[in-house]
Design a protein around this motif. Structure first.
Motif, PDB file in Angstrom:
ATOM      1  N   PRO A 117     -88.641 -58.596  38.336  1.00 20.20           N
ATOM      2  CA  PRO A 117     -88.643 -59.438  39.544  1.00 20.20           C
ATOM      3  C   PRO A 117     -87.482 -59.092  40.466  1.00 20.20           C
ATOM      4  CG  PRO A 117     -87.654 -60.628  37.724  1.00 20.20           C
ATOM      5  CD  PRO A 117     -88.062 -59.291  37.170  1.00 20.20           C
ATOM      6  N   SER A 118     -87.687 -59.268  41.764  1.00 23.32           N
ATOM      7  CA  SER A 118     -86.628 -59.051  42.749  1.00 23.32           C
ATOM      8  C   SER A 118     -86.574 -60.247  43.688  1.00 23.32           C
ATOM      9  CB  SER A 118     -86.882 -57.772  43.561  1.00 23.32           C
ATOM     10  OG  SER A 118     -86.747 -56.611  42.766  1.00 23.32           O
ATOM     11  N   ARG A 119     -85.403 -60.483  44.276  1.00 26.48           N
ATOM     12  CA  ARG A 119     -85.247 -61.576  45.234  1.00 26.48           C
ATOM     13  C   ARG A 119     -84.375 -61.097  46.397  1.00 26.48           C
ATOM     14  NH1 ARG A 119     -80.112 -63.723  44.852  1.00 26.48           N
ATOM     15  NH2 ARG A 119     -78.947 -63.154  42.964  1.00 26.48           N
ATOM     16  N   PHE A 120     -84.530 -61.768  47.550  1.00 26.83           N
ATOM     17  CA  PHE A 120     -83.726 -61.422  48.711  1.00 26.83           C
ATOM     18  C   PHE A 120     -82.547 -62.381  48.797  1.00 26.83           C
ATOM     19  CE2 PHE A 120     -82.797 -61.617  53.352  1.00 26.83           C
ATOM     20  CZ  PHE A 120     -82.376 -60.299  53.494  1.00 26.83           C
ATOM     21  N   ASP A 121     -81.334 -61.824  48.813  1.00 31.63           N
ATOM     22  CA  ASP A 121     -80.113 -62.624  48.907  1.00 31.63           C
ATOM     23  C   ASP A 121     -79.747 -62.769  50.385  1.00 31.63           C
ATOM     24  OD1 ASP A 121     -77.239 -63.274  49.058  1.00 31.63           O
ATOM     25  OD2 ASP A 121     -77.274 -63.029  46.872  1.00 31.63           O
ATOM     26  N   GLU A 124     -75.893 -62.035  51.248  1.00 33.83           N
ATOM     27  CA  GLU A 124     -75.507 -60.620  51.215  1.00 33.83           C
ATOM     28  C   GLU A 124     -76.425 -59.748  52.060  1.00 33.83           C
ATOM     29  OE1 GLU A 124     -72.858 -59.377  49.822  1.00 33.83           O
ATOM     30  OE2 GLU A 124     -72.187 -61.248  48.865  1.00 33.83           O
ATOM     31  N   GLN A 125     -77.550 -60.317  52.487  1.00 30.81           N
ATOM     32  CA  GLN A 125     -78.555 -59.547  53.225  1.00 30.81           C
ATOM     33  C   GLN A 125     -78.931 -58.292  52.441  1.00 30.81           C
ATOM     34  OE1 GLN A 125     -80.242 -60.198  56.533  1.00 30.81           O
ATOM     35  NE2 GLN A 125     -79.692 -62.128  55.517  1.00 30.81           N
ATOM     36  N   ALA A 126     -79.300 -58.515  51.193  1.00 28.75           N
ATOM     37  CA  ALA A 126     -79.651 -57.404  50.300  1.00 28.75           C
ATOM     38  C   ALA A 126     -80.705 -57.875  49.306  1.00 28.75           C
ATOM     39  CB  ALA A 126     -78.420 -56.903  49.555  1.00 28.75           C
ATOM     40  N   TRP A 127     -81.551 -56.956  48.899  1.00 23.58           N
ATOM     41  CA  TRP A 127     -82.497 -57.241  47.835  1.00 23.58           C
ATOM     42  C   TRP A 127     -81.803 -57.044  46.497  1.00 23.58           C
ATOM     43  CZ3 TRP A 127     -87.188 -59.481  47.686  1.00 23.58           C
ATOM     44  CH2 TRP A 127     -87.827 -59.699  48.929  1.00 23.58           C
ATOM     45  N   VAL A 128     -82.210 -57.838  45.510  1.00 24.80           N
ATOM     46  CA  VAL A 128     -81.586 -57.823  44.196  1.00 24.80           C
ATOM     47  C   VAL A 128     -82.672 -57.696  43.135  1.00 24.80           C
ATOM     48  CG1 VAL A 128     -80.064 -59.047  42.606  1.00 24.80           C
ATOM     49  CG2 VAL A 128     -79.802 -59.380  45.075  1.00 24.80           C
ATOM     50  N   TRP A 129     -82.512 -56.709  42.274  1.00 23.44           N
ATOM     51  CA  TRP A 129     -83.397 -56.586  41.116  1.00 23.44           C
ATOM     52  C   TRP A 129     -82.796 -57.406  39.981  1.00 23.44           C
ATOM     53  CZ3 TRP A 129     -83.883 -51.647  37.616  1.00 23.44           C
ATOM     54  CH2 TRP A 129     -84.831 -51.891  36.611  1.00 23.44           C
ATOM     55  N   ILE A 130     -83.538 -58.394  39.493  1.00 18.43           N
ATOM     56  CA  ILE A 130     -83.076 -59.226  38.376  1.00 18.43           C
ATOM     57  C   ILE A 130     -83.453 -58.501  37.084  1.00 18.43           C
ATOM     58  CG2 ILE A 130     -83.136 -61.523  37.346  1.00 18.43           C
ATOM     59  CD1 ILE A 130     -84.226 -62.525  40.068  1.00 18.43           C
TER      60      ILE A 130
END
Length: 205
Positions: A117-121, A124-130
């Motif tokens: 899963p990924s989410r948009f922070d 930080e204006q960045a995508w994050v891979w959990i």
């Protein structure tokens, strides 16, 4: 990633250039007209490769310039589908990860094509891979601007331009490209498989 495309055009040469070699003048004019331009179902034109045919030149009444029909081959950037490329993250937005190759920037990896899963922070204006480890721990792997990213090309979108689209046909490049404020050629990428994504993710695996 780069292909040779055969094109046709009529090159207008001003009288001030008559003293120069015809081939050199034609090459300069074609590069000025086509380099860094995008045309539908052709791709991003990079540079002239060679001139394969020069027909007779004509001077029309009221125009002192000569007009010469030429057939030539141009180096074009147009990756094939499923090709894997390496670029850098230009920015992130809710629409996805925006990638640049340096000379081409209209590349986006949409959210459903990121690692899951990924989410948009928003902060930080960045995508994050959990990322979840084998022992159940989770780690936030940020996709920061400037990071190198490996992706697979999964889709291309061309805007309308005046070029014909018949397969395997020589193309006449007369006509105006799309307006500068639009992206006439967009690539969609994917990183939702092992080995794709930030290069730093896989360096120690």
């Amino acid at each position: 990633m780069f292909v040779l495309v055969e094109l046709k055009d009529t090159v207008r040469i001003l009288p001030s250039s008559f003293k120069c070699k015809l081939n050199d003048v034609i090459a300069d004019e074609l590069n000025k007209k086509l380099a860094n331009k995008v045309y539908k179902d052709v791709g991003l034109c990079i540079a002239l490769y060679d001139i394969t045919k020069i027909e007779e030149s004509y001077i029309f009444p009221g125009d002192g310039a000569s007009h010469t029909k030429v057939t030539f081959r141009f180096i074009v950037f147009r990756p094939w589908m499923e090709e894997i490329l390496i670029g850098k993250i230009r920015s992130c937005s809710p629409e996805g990860v925006h990638v640049t190759l340096g000379f081409f920037e209209d590349i986006i990896i949409p959210p459903h094509k990121l690692q899951h899963p990924s989410r948009f922070d928003q902060m930080e204006q960045a995508w994050v891979w959990i990322y979840k480890t084998a022992d159940g721990e989770t780690h936030d792997l940020f996709m920061d601007q400037g990071e190198e990213i490996r992706f697979r090309v999964v889709k291309e979108i061309f805007k309308e331009t005046p070029l014909p689209t018949a397969p395997n046909a020589s193309r006449d490049v007369d006509g105006k490209p799309e307006a500068k404020n639009k992206a006439p050629y967009v690539l969609h990428g994917s990183i939702d498989e092992s080995g794709l994504g930030l290069l730093t993710w896989w360096q120690n695996t």
